[in-house]
Design a protein around this motif. Structure first.
Motif, PDB file in Angstrom:
ATOM      1  N   GLN A  64       0.837  -1.193   0.000  1.00 19.72           N
ATOM      2  CA  GLN A  64       0.000   0.000   0.000  1.00 19.72           C
ATOM      3  C   GLN A  64       0.876   1.249   0.000  1.00 19.72           C
ATOM      4  OE1 GLN A  64      -2.184  -0.750   3.733  1.00 19.72           O
ATOM      5  NE2 GLN A  64      -4.050  -0.290   2.573  1.00 19.72           N
ATOM      6  N   THR A  65       0.354   2.329  -0.522  1.00 26.03           N
ATOM      7  CA  THR A  65       1.081   3.597  -0.405  1.00 26.03           C
ATOM      8  C   THR A  65       0.960   4.119   1.022  1.00 26.03           C
ATOM      9  OG1 THR A  65      -0.894   4.789  -1.130  1.00 26.03           O
ATOM     10  CG2 THR A  65       0.726   4.248  -2.812  1.00 26.03           C
ATOM     11  N   ASP A  66       2.042   4.736   1.502  1.00 29.73           N
ATOM     12  CA  ASP A  66       2.000   5.370   2.820  1.00 29.73           C
ATOM     13  C   ASP A  66       1.160   6.637   2.721  1.00 29.73           C
ATOM     14  OD1 ASP A  66       3.776   3.402   3.605  1.00 29.73           O
ATOM     15  OD2 ASP A  66       5.553   4.664   3.272  1.00 29.73           O
ATOM     16  N   VAL A  67       0.513   6.973   3.822  1.00 26.65           N
ATOM     17  CA  VAL A  67      -0.273   8.207   3.827  1.00 26.65           C
ATOM     18  C   VAL A  67       0.120   9.059   5.014  1.00 26.65           C
ATOM     19  CG1 VAL A  67      -2.260   7.300   2.602  1.00 26.65           C
ATOM     20  CG2 VAL A  67      -2.176   7.089   5.081  1.00 26.65           C
ATOM     21  N   SER A  68       0.070  10.339   4.809  1.00 29.48           N
ATOM     22  CA  SER A  68       0.324  11.299   5.866  1.00 29.48           C
ATOM     23  C   SER A  68      -0.735  12.380   5.736  1.00 29.48           C
ATOM     24  CB  SER A  68       1.728  11.898   5.718  1.00 29.48           C
ATOM     25  OG  SER A  68       1.960  12.853   6.738  1.00 29.48           O
ATOM     26  N   GLU A  69      -1.606  12.459   6.734  1.00 24.61           N
ATOM     27  CA  GLU A  69      -2.681  13.446   6.659  1.00 24.61           C
ATOM     28  C   GLU A  69      -2.739  14.283   7.926  1.00 24.61           C
ATOM     29  OE1 GLU A  69      -6.626  11.846   6.661  1.00 24.61           O
ATOM     30  OE2 GLU A  69      -5.983   9.991   7.619  1.00 24.61           O
ATOM     31  N   GLU A  70      -3.131  15.530   7.729  1.00 18.80           N
ATOM     32  CA  GLU A  70      -3.225  16.470   8.835  1.00 18.80           C
ATOM     33  C   GLU A  70      -4.672  16.519   9.308  1.00 18.80           C
ATOM     34  OE1 GLU A  70      -0.620  20.405   9.434  1.00 18.80           O
ATOM     35  OE2 GLU A  70      -2.316  20.662   8.072  1.00 18.80           O
ATOM     36  N   ASN A 120       0.373   9.633  10.413  1.00 21.28           N
ATOM     37  CA  ASN A 120       1.100   8.840   9.428  1.00 21.28           C
ATOM     38  C   ASN A 120       0.634   7.393   9.478  1.00 21.28           C
ATOM     39  OD1 ASN A 120       2.891  10.954   8.527  1.00 21.28           O
ATOM     40  ND2 ASN A 120       3.908  10.782  10.517  1.00 21.28           N
ATOM     41  N   SER A 121       0.382   6.844   8.293  1.00 24.03           N
ATOM     42  CA  SER A 121      -0.036   5.443   8.211  1.00 24.03           C
ATOM     43  C   SER A 121       0.846   4.750   7.188  1.00 24.03           C
ATOM     44  CB  SER A 121      -1.515   5.348   7.796  1.00 24.03           C
ATOM     45  OG  SER A 121      -1.908   3.995   7.659  1.00 24.03           O
ATOM     46  N   LYS A 122       1.613   3.785   7.653  1.00 19.10           N
ATOM     47  CA  LYS A 122       2.538   3.085   6.770  1.00 19.10           C
ATOM     48  C   LYS A 122       1.804   1.956   6.071  1.00 19.10           C
ATOM     49  CE  LYS A 122       7.300   1.475   6.707  1.00 19.10           C
ATOM     50  NZ  LYS A 122       7.698   2.531   5.782  1.00 19.10           N
ATOM     51  N   GLY A 123       2.001   1.858   4.757  1.00 21.42           N
ATOM     52  CA  GLY A 123       1.322   0.836   3.980  1.00 21.42           C
ATOM     53  C   GLY A 123       1.765  -0.570   4.341  1.00 21.42           C
ATOM     54  N   VAL A 124       0.837  -1.512   4.254  1.00 23.12           N
ATOM     55  CA  VAL A 124       1.139  -2.926   4.535  1.00 23.12           C
ATOM     56  C   VAL A 124       1.291  -3.665   3.207  1.00 23.12           C
ATOM     57  CG1 VAL A 124      -0.130  -2.831   6.701  1.00 23.12           C
ATOM     58  CG2 VAL A 124      -1.299  -3.586   4.623  1.00 23.12           C
ATOM     59  N   GLU A 125       1.693  -4.911   3.294  1.00 23.35           N
ATOM     60  CA  GLU A 125       1.827  -5.739   2.099  1.00 23.35           C
ATOM     61  C   GLU A 125       0.459  -5.926   1.440  1.00 23.35           C
ATOM     62  OE1 GLU A 125       4.518  -7.056   0.751  1.00 23.35           O
ATOM     63  OE2 GLU A 125       5.924  -6.284   2.255  1.00 23.35           O
ATOM     64  N   SER A 126       0.377  -5.702   0.138  1.00 20.23           N
ATOM     65  CA  SER A 126      -0.889  -5.863  -0.581  1.00 20.23           C
ATOM     66  C   SER A 126      -1.434  -7.277  -0.456  1.00 20.23           C
ATOM     67  CB  SER A 126      -0.696  -5.512  -2.064  1.00 20.23           C
ATOM     68  OG  SER A 126      -0.279  -4.188  -2.215  1.00 20.23           O
ATOM     69  N   ALA A 127      -0.533  -8.258  -0.454  1.00 22.70           N
ATOM     70  CA  ALA A 127      -0.954  -9.659  -0.391  1.00 22.70           C
ATOM     71  C   ALA A 127      -1.792  -9.942   0.844  1.00 22.70           C
ATOM     72  CB  ALA A 127       0.269 -10.576  -0.426  1.00 22.70           C
ATOM     73  N   SER A 128      -1.535  -9.199   1.932  1.00 16.99           N
ATOM     74  CA  SER A 128      -2.282  -9.442   3.169  1.00 16.99           C
ATOM     75  C   SER A 128      -3.716  -8.915   3.096  1.00 16.99           C
ATOM     76  CB  SER A 128      -1.552  -8.788   4.347  1.00 16.99           C
ATOM     77  OG  SER A 128      -1.571  -7.364   4.217  1.00 16.99           O
ATOM     78  N   LEU A 129      -4.012  -8.105   2.080  1.00 19.94           N
ATOM     79  CA  LEU A 129      -5.341  -7.506   1.959  1.00 19.94           C
ATOM     80  C   LEU A 129      -6.204  -8.180   0.896  1.00 19.94           C
ATOM     81  CD1 LEU A 129      -4.188  -3.777   1.873  1.00 19.94           C
ATOM     82  CD2 LEU A 129      -5.014  -5.020   3.877  1.00 19.94           C
ATOM     83  N   LEU A 130      -5.557  -8.892  -0.032  1.00 21.66           N
ATOM     84  CA  LEU A 130      -6.268  -9.349  -1.229  1.00 21.66           C
ATOM     85  C   LEU A 130      -7.366 -10.365  -0.941  1.00 21.66           C
ATOM     86  CD1 LEU A 130      -3.268  -9.567  -3.709  1.00 21.66           C
ATOM     87  CD2 LEU A 130      -5.176  -7.958  -3.776  1.00 21.66           C
ATOM     88  N   ALA A 131      -7.108 -11.315  -0.036  1.00 27.75           N
ATOM     89  CA  ALA A 131      -8.111 -12.352   0.226  1.00 27.75           C
ATOM     90  C   ALA A 131      -9.417 -11.738   0.724  1.00 27.75           C
ATOM     91  CB  ALA A 131      -7.580 -13.361   1.248  1.00 27.75           C
ATOM     92  N   GLU A 132      -9.312 -10.872   1.706  1.00 20.34           N
ATOM     93  CA  GLU A 132     -10.513 -10.231   2.251  1.00 20.34           C
ATOM     94  C   GLU A 132     -11.150  -9.302   1.217  1.00 20.34           C
ATOM     95  OE1 GLU A 132     -11.868  -7.346   5.989  1.00 20.34           O
ATOM     96  OE2 GLU A 132      -9.831  -8.160   5.889  1.00 20.34           O
ATOM     97  N   GLY A 133     -10.306  -8.590   0.469  1.00 25.23           N
ATOM     98  CA  GLY A 133     -10.832  -7.660  -0.519  1.00 25.23           C
ATOM     99  C   GLY A 133     -11.597  -8.345  -1.630  1.00 25.23           C
ATOM    100  N   LEU A 134     -11.036  -9.412  -2.204  1.00 28.17           N
ATOM    101  CA  LEU A 134     -11.702 -10.114  -3.300  1.00 28.17           C
ATOM    102  C   LEU A 134     -12.964 -10.812  -2.819  1.00 28.17           C
ATOM    103  CD1 LEU A 134      -8.599 -11.574  -5.186  1.00 28.17           C
ATOM    104  CD2 LEU A 134      -9.972  -9.583  -5.795  1.00 28.17           C
TER     105      LEU A 134
END
Length: 689
Positions: A64-70, A120-134
Motif C-alpha cells: 500500500q502507499t504510505d499516507v500522511s494526513e493532517e 502517518n499510516s505506513k502501507g502494509v503488504e498488498s498480499a495481506s489484503l487481497l483475500a478479504e478484498g476479493l
C-alpha cells in the motif's frame, strides 16, 4: 515492485443477458477497492464467457502507499488549560489519532487557532489484503436474479464451481461457498480441459489453448469477421441485429459461424414472421438478398470448432423446420378468424381491472380518434374510425400469442388479407409507432391519429387511477408513450395543443367511468408530465436557460415551443449585443408585474418617450402575432428586439413610478402590454449570461 493480479470466478452457465453488466460490475468494484485500499495499479481488463467472470490487474503494487494526513483538533482555548497543560479534550484527540501531544502544531483558521496532528499510516503488504478484498467484492455483487445452492446462505447469479486468484505466481488463499481458490481454470466444456495458470499474464493464452476466447471484443470480432466472410462468399446480406449479436456473443466460448437452409415454401409466410421465429426461438441471423428480400437460408454461431459442421447444420435445419411449421400453421389458422369475431374476443381480455377490458380500451380509442380527427380536420375520418375499431384485433391471434412483438405487424397483414382499405391496414401497424426512442412516426394520417389516441388513453387512464411514474418505476411505459405523442405532433406539425388532447381523453374517460382524480388535478398533472418530456426533447441541442425561458411562456403548442427555443438559441449565439436587448426586456417585465388592474390610456402620455414606446409596440403587435401563428419565430423575435431602443429611451427619460397615481398606473399598464407580447415568446428574465 509490482505484480499482476488475476481473479476468475468459474460458474455454471450464466444467462447471456446478465453477463456484460456482471463483467463491468466486477471490473468497477475491483478498481474501487484497489483505490480505497491504496494499491497502485496499471490497466484493469475484464473478461467474460458463459462460464466465467474475470478481471486482470496489471502492475498492482506489492505494498500500500504510505499516507500522511493532517487532522484538525480542538481550538487552542479548549486544548490548553489555564496552567498551560493539555486538557482532557486534547489528550483524547491525541489518543484517537494515535499521536503524541508533543507532535501537535497550531494553525489559524477563520481567526481561531486549532491544534493539528499529522497522522502517518505506513502501507502494509498488498498480499495481506487481497483475500478479504476479493471476497468482499464477490459478496457485494448484485444481479437481476440470484441463486442459492447446497446448504449455503450465499447467493450469486449461478453456482460457483472454481476460483482462480493469483498475485504474481502466488495463489491468494480464501474460500467462497465451499470453493477454494487455486491456479487451475477450466477450458471449453467439451473441447477443453483444466489448465494451470502459472502467471496472470498467461491467462488469455492458456484459455485459448483450451478453446476459450476470454476477451469479449476478440470474440465479437471473430463472429463478425466470419459472418462478413460468409456474406461476401455467398453474395448474401446477413441481417445482424445488435441485441441478437450481444446474446450470441455471451452464449459461446469458441465461436464458429455456419449456415443452413430451409424449405423455400415457407417464404409464402410474411417475412417478418420467419425472421422473428429465427431470431427469437433459435438465435439465427436471417439471410437477405440485395433488395432486402428473405432467402431460404439462416446463419448461426456454434459454441465449438469447425468439425462436423454439416451435421450441426442438419440438426439446426431440423429444429428450424419444426419452428417454421408451427408458424405456418398459426398463420393459416389465423386467417380463418374473421376480424369481427376477433374483436368480440377482446371483451374477455382484461386490460386493467379498473380500466376494463381491451374491448373497452378500443372503444375509448375510437371515441378519442374521432374527436381528434374532427379537431384536426382529418381528410379521411372514416378511415381513422375503422383503423381505431380494429387496431387491437390481432391480439387474439395465435401468431401474436406466440410472438407478442409481432402485434401490429400481423394486424396489418391480416387486415389486408381480409380486404380492409390499404391505409386502414397500414394504420393498424403504425398506431404502435414510435415504439422506442429514435423510431419513426406513423406515415399515414389514420396511423398518427390512432397512435395518439391509443397512447393518451393509456396515459390518462393510468394517471386517473393513481399510476404515475416515480423515479425509475414506469411499468406501463408512460414516459415512452408521452414522448411518442410529442414526437408525432412535432414531426407532423399537427395544429393541436396538449390541452385539447387532454380535454378529449379526459372527457371520454369521464363518460365511461368515475375518475379518482378531479379533472383539474388530472389536467395539471398531465401538463407537468408532458412538460418534462418536451424539456427532455430540447435538452440535447438547446442550453438549459433558453429551455426554461421559452417553456415559461407555455408549451401547450409543442411545435411552437421547439421553434421558439431554436430561434432564441440561434439569436443568442449570433448577436453579440443581444444581452442589452434582454436586459431591457427583463426591466420591462420586473415593472410590469406591478401593473395590477391598471388600464392603458394613451391620452395620459406626458412624455415623448411614452408615445414612442407605445407606437413601437403597436407597430409590431399584429405582425408579431402573425409571425407566431405562422411559426416564423425568428421574425417574431426580431420584431420584439426592434423595440429595444424605444424601451431604453423610455427608461432613460421617464419616471415610471410617478407620484401621480393615474400617470404611474398608465405607465405600468403600457409596460404590461409590451411585456404581454414578450412573455408569449419567453420569460427573458430566466436567461443566464
Amino acid at each position: 515492485m509490482a505484480k499482476d493480479l488475476l481473479f476468475e470466478i468459474g460458474l455454471e452457465e450464466i444467462p447471456a443477458r446478465f453477463i456484460r453488466a456482471a463483467m463491468e460490475q466486477l471490473k468497477e468494484r475491483t478498481e474501487k477497492w484497489l483505490e480505497s485500499s491504496r494499491i497502485r495499479h496499471g490497466e484493469v481488463q475484464a473478461f467474460a464467457t458463459p462460464r466465467r467472470l474475470a478481471v486482470l490487474v496489471k502492475d498492482a503494487s506489492e505494498r500500500q502507499t504510505d499516507v500522511s494526513e493532517e487532522v484538525k483538533g480542538p481550538s487552542r482555548k479548549i486544548a490548553l488549560g489555564e496552567d498551560g497543560a493539555w486538557s482532557k479534550a486534547a489528550l483524547g484527540f491525541a489518543r484517537s489519532q494515535g499521536v503524541s501531544p508533543d507532535d501537535f502544531t497550531f494553525k489559524e483558521l477563520g481567526g481561531v487557532e486549532y491544534i493539528y496532528a499529522t497522522k502517518n499510516s505506513k502501507g502494509v503488504e498488498s498480499a495481506s489484503l487481497l483475500a478479504e478484498g476479493l471476497t468482499g467484492i464477490v459478496h457485494a455483487m448484485t444481479f437481476p436474479k440470484n441463486m442459492r445452492w447446497g446448504a449455503y446462505d450465499f447467493k450469486f447469479v449461478r453456482p460457483i464451481r472454481w476460483l482462480v486468484a493469483l498475485f504474481g505466481s502466488d495463489v491468494i488463499d480464501f474460500e467462497i461457498a465451499g470453493v477454494k481458490t487455486g491456479n487451475v481454470s477450466r477450458g471449453h466444456r467439451f473441447l477443453g480441459k483444466e489448465t494451470v495458470i502459472q502467471q496472470p499474464s498467461q491467462y488469455v493464452e492458456a484459455l485459448r489453448e483450451q478453446y476459450v476466447i476470454a476477451d469479449v471484443k476478440e470474440r465479437e470480432s471473430l463472429i463478425l469477421k466470419q459472418i462478413n466472410h460468409l456474406a461476401a462468399e455467398k453474395d448474401w446480406t446477413i441481417a445482424i441485429k445488435e441485441d441478437l449479436l450481444e446474446e450470441v456473443l455471451f452464449l459461446v466460448e469458441t465461436p464458429t459461424v455456419l449456415f443452413g437452409t430451409f424449405d423455400p415454401s415457407f417464404l409464402n409466410i410474411p417475412q417478418e414472421v420467419l425472421i422473428t421465429s429465427m431470431r427469437e426461438h433459435q438465435r439465427y441471423f436471417p439471410v437477405l438478398d440485395k433488395d432486402g428480400k428473405l432467402l431460404p437460408y439462416f446463419v448461426t454461431v456454434r459454441n465449438g470448432n469447425a468439425e462436423h459442421l454439416d451435421t450441426i447444420a442438419k440438426g439446426n435445419e431440423k429444429v428450424l423446420r419444426a419452428r417454421l411449421s408451427d408458424a405456418k400453421f398459426f398463420y393459416e389458422e389465423d386467417q380463418k378468424l374473421k376480424i369481427e369475431d376477433a374483436l368480440a374476443k377482446l371483451e374477455n381480455i382484461v386490460y386493467h381491472e379498473e380500466l376494463g377490458s381491451v374491448a373497452d380500451k378500443v372503444r375509448r380509442i375510437r371515441q378519442i380518434s374521432d374527436a381528434l380527427a374532427a379537431k384536426l380536420g382529418a381528410a379521411e375520418s372514416a378511415k381513422v374510425s375503422r383503423a381505431a375499431d380494429i387496431c387491437k384485433f390481432d391480439l387474439v391471434t395465435q401468431m401474436v400469442y406466440e410472438f407478442p412483438e409481432l402485434q401490429g405487424t400481423m394486424g396489418e397483414d391480416y387486415a389486408r388479407l381480409a380486404g380492409e382499405d390499404e391505409q386502414v391496414a397500414k394504420a393498424v401497424f403504425e398506431h404502435y409507432q414510435p415504439r422506442f426512442a429514435g423510431d419513426v412516426i406513423p406515415s399515414t394520417e389514420a396511423g398518427s391519429i390512432v397512435s395518439i389516441a391509443d397512447k393518451i388513453d393509456t396515459i390518462v387512464g393510468c394517471f386517473s387511477i393513481g399510476i404515475i411514474p416515480t423515479g425509475s418505476q414506469d411499468p406501463y411505459a408512460l414516459r415512452r408513450q408521452t414522448a411518442g405523442i410529442v414526437q408525432i405532433v412535432l414531426e407532423r406539425k399537427l395544429p393541436i395543443g396538449l390541452n385539447d388532447i387532454f380535454d378529449i381523453a379526459i372527457q371520454v374517460h369521464e363518460n365511461s367511468r368515475n375518475l379518482k382524480l378531479s379533472e383539474g388535478e388530472l389536467r395539471i398533472t398531465l401538463y407537468e408530465f408532458f412538460g418534462l418530456r418536451v424539456k427532455r426533447l430540447l435538452e440535447g441541442s438547446i442550453r438549459y436557460d433558453v429551455i426554461d425561458a421559452v417553456m415559461a411562456a407555455g408549451y401547450d403548442n409543442i411545435v411552437s415551443v421547439v421553434s421558439r427555443s431554436r430561434a432564441l438559441a440561434d439569436t443568442i449565439a449570433s448577436q453579440e449585443n443581444f444581452k442589452t436587448t434582454v436586459d431591457s426586456f427583463t426591466r420591462v417585465g420586473n415593472l410590469a408585474s406591478k401593473a395590477g388592474a391598471a388600464v392603458l390610456d394613451p391620452a395620459l402620455f406626458s412624455e415623448a418617450a411614452e408615445g414612442a414606446l407605445y407606437e413601437a409596440w403597436q407597430s409590431i403587435h399584429l405582425p408579431y402575432a402573425k409571425a407566431l401563428d405562422s411559426g416564423d419565430m425568428t421574425l417574431a423575435l426580431s420584431l420584439l428586439s426592434g423595440m429595444s431602443d424605444a424601451i431604453t429611451a423610455f427608461f432613460d427619460s421617464v419616471m415610471v413610478m410617478a407620484d401621480d397615481e393615474a400617470v404611474r398606473g398608465n405607465r405600468l399598464a403600457l409596460l404590461a402590454g409590451v411585456d404581454g407580447d414578450m412573455k408569449s415568446f419567453a420569460d427573458f428574465g430566466k436567461l443566464v449570461w
